[in-house]
Design an enzyme around this catalytic site. Structure first.
Site, PDB file in Angstrom:
ATOM      1  N   HIS A   1       0.827  -1.212   0.000  1.00  0.00           N
ATOM      2  CA  HIS A   1       0.000   0.000   0.000  1.00  0.00           C
ATOM      3  C   HIS A   1       0.856   1.255   0.000  1.00  0.00           C
ATOM      4  CE1 HIS A   1       1.256  -0.501   4.119  1.00  0.00           C
ATOM      5  NE2 HIS A   1       0.963   0.758   4.345  1.00  0.00           N
TER       6      HIS A   1
ATOM      7  N   ASP B   1       0.604   4.889   2.052  1.00  0.00           N
ATOM      8  CA  ASP B   1      -0.149   5.343   3.218  1.00  0.00           C
ATOM      9  C   ASP B   1      -1.199   6.403   2.858  1.00  0.00           C
ATOM     10  OD1 ASP B   1       1.145   3.673   5.024  1.00  0.00           O
ATOM     11  OD2 ASP B   1       2.738   5.146   5.420  1.00  0.00           O
TER      12      ASP B   1
ATOM     13  N   HIS C   1       4.629   0.016   0.026  1.00  0.00           N
ATOM     14  CA  HIS C   1       5.411  -0.727   1.016  1.00  0.00           C
ATOM     15  C   HIS C   1       4.573  -1.810   1.673  1.00  0.00           C
ATOM     16  CE1 HIS C   1       3.574   2.633   3.195  1.00  0.00           C
ATOM     17  NE2 HIS C   1       3.651   1.896   4.297  1.00  0.00           N
TER      18      HIS C   1
ATOM     19  N   ARG D   1       5.145   6.066  14.110  1.00  0.00           N
ATOM     20  CA  ARG D   1       4.976   6.623  12.754  1.00  0.00           C
ATOM     21  C   ARG D   1       4.418   8.038  12.773  1.00  0.00           C
ATOM     22  NH1 ARG D   1       0.754   4.103   8.484  1.00  0.00           N
ATOM     23  NH2 ARG D   1      -0.398   6.054   8.535  1.00  0.00           N
TER      24      ARG D   1
HETATM   25  C1  OGA Z   1       3.234   1.772   8.241  1.00  0.00           C
HETATM   26  C2  OGA Z   1       3.536   0.445   7.683  1.00  0.00           C
HETATM   27  C3  OGA Z   1       5.126  -1.349   7.814  1.00  0.00           C
HETATM   28  C4  OGA Z   1       5.951  -2.013   8.853  1.00  0.00           C
HETATM   29  O1  OGA Z   1       3.538   2.000   9.409  1.00  0.00           O
HETATM   30  O2  OGA Z   1       2.712   2.611   7.496  1.00  0.00           O
HETATM   31  O3  OGA Z   1       3.049   0.108   6.639  1.00  0.00           O
HETATM   32  O4  OGA Z   1       6.893  -2.758   8.466  1.00  0.00           O
HETATM   33  N1  OGA Z   1       4.433  -0.267   8.367  1.00  0.00           N
HETATM   34  O5  OGA Z   1       5.678  -1.819  10.036  1.00  0.00           O
HETATM   35 MN    MN Z   2       2.044   1.902   5.723  1.00  0.00          MN
END
Ligand code: OGA
Ligand code: MN
Length: 294
Positions: A115, A117, A270, A285
């Site tokens: 995806h 974000d 990602h 995050r």
């Molecule tokens: C995010 C995500 C991936 C991870 O925090 O946006 O997709 O590896 N994380 O934690």
């Molecule tokens: Mn993400």
């Protein structure tokens, strides 16, 4: 009383080292606990645009410092799942598989599907920063796929199939799917649902800062391509996804203690590769708002 000093922050000495593959660079020697000079900020900004994901090694920053650094790139977005925001710092979303007293401390299955974000918002995210708090002894990698290159290398028939098309993105596309979904994904209230109505974005977007085209669909949030029969849409999306995440188009980030990773959601998709259930993983995050895709 000493005079208040408004001296500009001095420049720091740091290195930007491209990683082995096609995307990504490491930033070594920069200290994000200090306010960045305009010159240092410009170098970091340039590296982010050129490499799409930058890895700041060994950052001992507080949540407040992460927030302040993130704000230099734009307005911060507050996640719809309020129960996973850091107390006192709603700009930070806790991403974690840890359960304490029967309660998840953070979003446990963030990134289970590829995806970008907040692609389900009218104004999706420009980029996100993840700062490692607690890392598992194995697993827990994050994968990044280069959507500029995915577009540039599309076979001609796929390129013409998506020409001028738009796709619908929805936060709830796969909201309740998969193992553990119920515990990690609380039922959304009417107010939360109102914040995540579906949106339509172009299938190919132009990056507003580097001018390059990028594919902008992903299995996590894209539900269908507008004006195509459902089966054609499904088939076309499946081909686009498979093309985007071929191994040679992907960087696998193996987390090191105190890493802070900053990626460009306009250039990459990602995925969380997954953490063994018995091991603890926690990251903070911040999410920076971008502009409407065009
Ligand atoms: C995010 C995500 C991936 C991870 O925090 O946006 O997709 O590896 N994380 O934690
Ligand atoms: Mn993400």
């Amino acid at each position: 009383m000493p005079a208040v000093s408004f001296a500009p922050s001095p420049a720091q000495t740091f290195e930007i080292r491209p990683l082995q593959g096609l995307v990504g660079a490491e930033i070594i020697g920069l200290d994000l606990t200090r306010a960045l000079s305009d010159e240092d900020f410009a170098r970091v900004h340039r590296a982010h645009l050129d490499h799409h994901v930058v890895v700041f090694r060994d950052q001992r920053i507080t949540p407040q410092q992460q927030i302040e650094f993130s704000r230099r790139f734009g307005v911060l977005q507050i996640h719809v799942l309020k129960q996973f925001l850091l107390a006192g710092h709603p700009e930070i979303l806790i991403v974690s598989n840890i359960v304490e007293n029967g309660q998840p401390v953070g979003l446990g299955d963030a990134g289970k599907y590829w995806h970008s974000d907040l692609s389900y918002k009218e104004l999706p995210s420009l980029g996100s920063m993840l700062h490692a708090q607690e890392l598992p002894s194995e697993g827990g990698d994050t994968l990044f796929a280069d959507m500029h290159r995915a577009y540039d290398t599309l076979p001609a028939h796929l390129r013409s199939a998506i020409e001028g098309r738009s796709a619908v993105h929805s936060y709830t596309a796969r909201y309740s799917e998969g193992k553990n979904a119920a515990s990690w994904r609380p039922t959304l209230t009417a107010e939360q649902l109102a914040q995540v109505v579906t949106v339509t974005h172009p299938v190919v977007r132009t990056h507003p800062e580097n001018g390059r085209k990028a594919l902008f669909v992903s299995e996590g949030f894209t539900t269908h391509i507008v004006d195509l029969p459902a089966d054609e849409s499904r088939d076309l999306l499946a081909q686009l996804y498979a093309h985007s995440v071929q191994p040679d188009n992907v960087y696998r980030h193996q987390w090191q203690p105190h890493d802070m990773v900053f990626w460009d959601n306009r250039s990459l998709i990602h995925l969380a590769a997954g953490t063994p259930e018995h091991l603890r993983r926690k990251l903070f995050r911040t999410t920076i708002q971008g502009d409407a895709p065009f």
